[in-house]
Design a protein around this motif. Sequence first.
Motif, PDB file in Angstrom:
ATOM      1  N   PRO A 145      15.499  85.327  12.104  1.00 13.20           N
ATOM      2  CA  PRO A 145      16.040  83.953  12.151  1.00 13.20           C
ATOM      3  C   PRO A 145      17.503  83.895  11.730  1.00 13.20           C
ATOM      4  N   GLU A 146      18.226  82.974  12.340  1.00 12.53           N
ATOM      5  CA  GLU A 146      19.630  82.746  11.994  1.00 12.53           C
ATOM      6  C   GLU A 146      19.752  81.459  11.182  1.00 12.53           C
ATOM      7  N   PRO A 147      20.812  81.318  10.402  1.00 12.81           N
ATOM      8  CA  PRO A 147      21.039  80.061   9.683  1.00 12.81           C
ATOM      9  C   PRO A 147      21.181  78.903  10.669  1.00 12.81           C
ATOM     10  N   PRO A 148      20.920  77.661  10.248  1.00  9.08           N
ATOM     11  CA  PRO A 148      21.118  76.512  11.144  1.00  9.08           C
ATOM     12  C   PRO A 148      22.544  76.506  11.704  1.00  9.08           C
ATOM     13  N   GLY A 149      22.641  76.415  13.035  1.00  6.28           N
ATOM     14  CA  GLY A 149      23.955  76.467  13.658  1.00  6.28           C
ATOM     15  C   GLY A 149      24.387  77.859  14.061  1.00  6.28           C
ATOM     16  N   GLY A 150      23.512  78.851  13.914  1.00  2.00           N
ATOM     17  CA  GLY A 150      23.829  80.203  14.354  1.00  2.00           C
ATOM     18  C   GLY A 150      24.449  81.064  13.263  1.00  2.00           C
ATOM     19  N   ALA A 151      24.480  82.360  13.511  1.00  2.00           N
ATOM     20  CA  ALA A 151      24.989  83.317  12.522  1.00  2.00           C
ATOM     21  C   ALA A 151      26.429  83.031  12.136  1.00  2.00           C
ATOM     22  N   HIS A 152      27.220  82.509  13.089  1.00  2.00           N
ATOM     23  CA  HIS A 152      28.636  82.258  12.815  1.00  2.00           C
ATOM     24  C   HIS A 152      28.851  81.083  11.871  1.00  2.00           C
ATOM     25  N   SER A 153      27.833  80.221  11.719  1.00  2.00           N
ATOM     26  CA  SER A 153      27.996  79.052  10.852  1.00  2.00           C
ATOM     27  C   SER A 153      27.898  79.417   9.378  1.00  2.00           C
ATOM     28  N   ASP A 154      27.211  80.511   9.065  1.00  2.00           N
ATOM     29  CA  ASP A 154      27.062  80.959   7.675  1.00  2.00           C
ATOM     30  C   ASP A 154      26.881  82.475   7.655  1.00  2.00           C
ATOM     31  N   PRO A 155      27.967  83.232   7.840  1.00  2.00           N
ATOM     32  CA  PRO A 155      27.859  84.696   7.901  1.00  2.00           C
ATOM     33  C   PRO A 155      27.219  85.316   6.662  1.00  2.00           C
ATOM     34  N   ALA A 156      27.523  84.787   5.473  1.00  2.00           N
ATOM     35  CA  ALA A 156      26.952  85.355   4.250  1.00  2.00           C
ATOM     36  C   ALA A 156      25.434  85.243   4.250  1.00  2.00           C
ATOM     37  N   ALA A 157      24.922  84.077   4.656  1.00  2.00           N
ATOM     38  CA  ALA A 157      23.468  83.894   4.734  1.00  2.00           C
ATOM     39  C   ALA A 157      22.867  84.821   5.780  1.00  2.00           C
ATOM     40  N   MET A 158      23.577  85.012   6.909  1.00  2.00           N
ATOM     41  CA  MET A 158      23.076  85.888   7.961  1.00  2.00           C
ATOM     42  C   MET A 158      22.956  87.323   7.462  1.00  2.00           C
ATOM     43  N   LEU A 159      23.943  87.780   6.717  1.00  2.00           N
ATOM     44  CA  LEU A 159      23.898  89.146   6.192  1.00  2.00           C
ATOM     45  C   LEU A 159      22.727  89.319   5.228  1.00  2.00           C
TER      46      LEU A 159
END
Length: 319
Positions: free
Chosen positions: A267-281
């Motif tokens: 799963p990606e953060p709401p709004g996609g990986a680019h919206s919250d890179p730290a959360a995506m990592l």
Amino acid sequence: MAAHYLEFERPIAELEAKIEELQRLSETAEGGAMDAEIAALRARAAEFRVKAYANLDPWQKMQVARHPERPHFVNYAEGLIEAFVELRGDRKYADDQALVGGVGRFRGRPVVIMGHEKGHDTASRVKHNFGSARPEGYRKAIRLMDMAENFNMPVISIIDSAGAYPGVGSEERGVAEAIARSTQRCLTLSVPMVCLITGEGMSGGAIAIAAGNRVLILEHAVYSVISPEGANSILWRGSRTAEEAAKAMKITAHDLLKRKIVDRIVPEPPGGAHSDPAAMLQIAGDVLEEELDALEGLTPDQLRAARSERFYAIGRSGL
């Protein structure tokens, strides 16, 4: 740097522009007079973002997968790998910076990590050839996998490429052979290999470093033998559109999981990986750790057999 908005994100862009305008005005106003309005607009923008990303069609997913602000290999290496040491060159011809790799520690575990790097601005995109590797990149990948096997280290592979570079020099130096040998090396590894498709996973340029024990894909990433533009041009002679091709090709994460081409959607953060890179990592790191833990107790023969069976099953399924 101004945020990059996709076409379907226009309502969000308008709201965030309004928020920025109110924030500038609030700096000259007394006692946070606009704080409540700004908070309401932020909540509305967040709601719009969640709704928009919950109902993306395949072409919109393609656009998100190509978003220039999505985390790239360098971000994953920097955020997840301690004491990362890049290893360069294929020891045959040159160093290809479209495919980057090295060694380090992932949450205490020694690993080899490699992946496509697209770059984040004009200079770095040219340096990394927009993530389109030449033969040297795939021969470097083979060298890294050989080293992983020699030192009994698992391999993490990050896939994000529009395809291998099709230029004259690349073809002259045997890009097809290099892709085939890299794919073969993935399949014959005696150590665990976990692959994560983070953006575009296109053509042989992707599968060359994605033939692992576990193939994971980010929620809004795509994976296919050809791009929608290429499919429209080659298969339909340009008579349709890339958008129609994307819908017909079944390239989204959910379509791929349904057909057992990938093993897990991350799963990606709401709004996609680019919206919250730290959360995506953080999310990606947790999933990679789970998958490596699950493979840790398998013998070399078991790892190779499971990997082979995984890919043979795709061919037998009659997709």
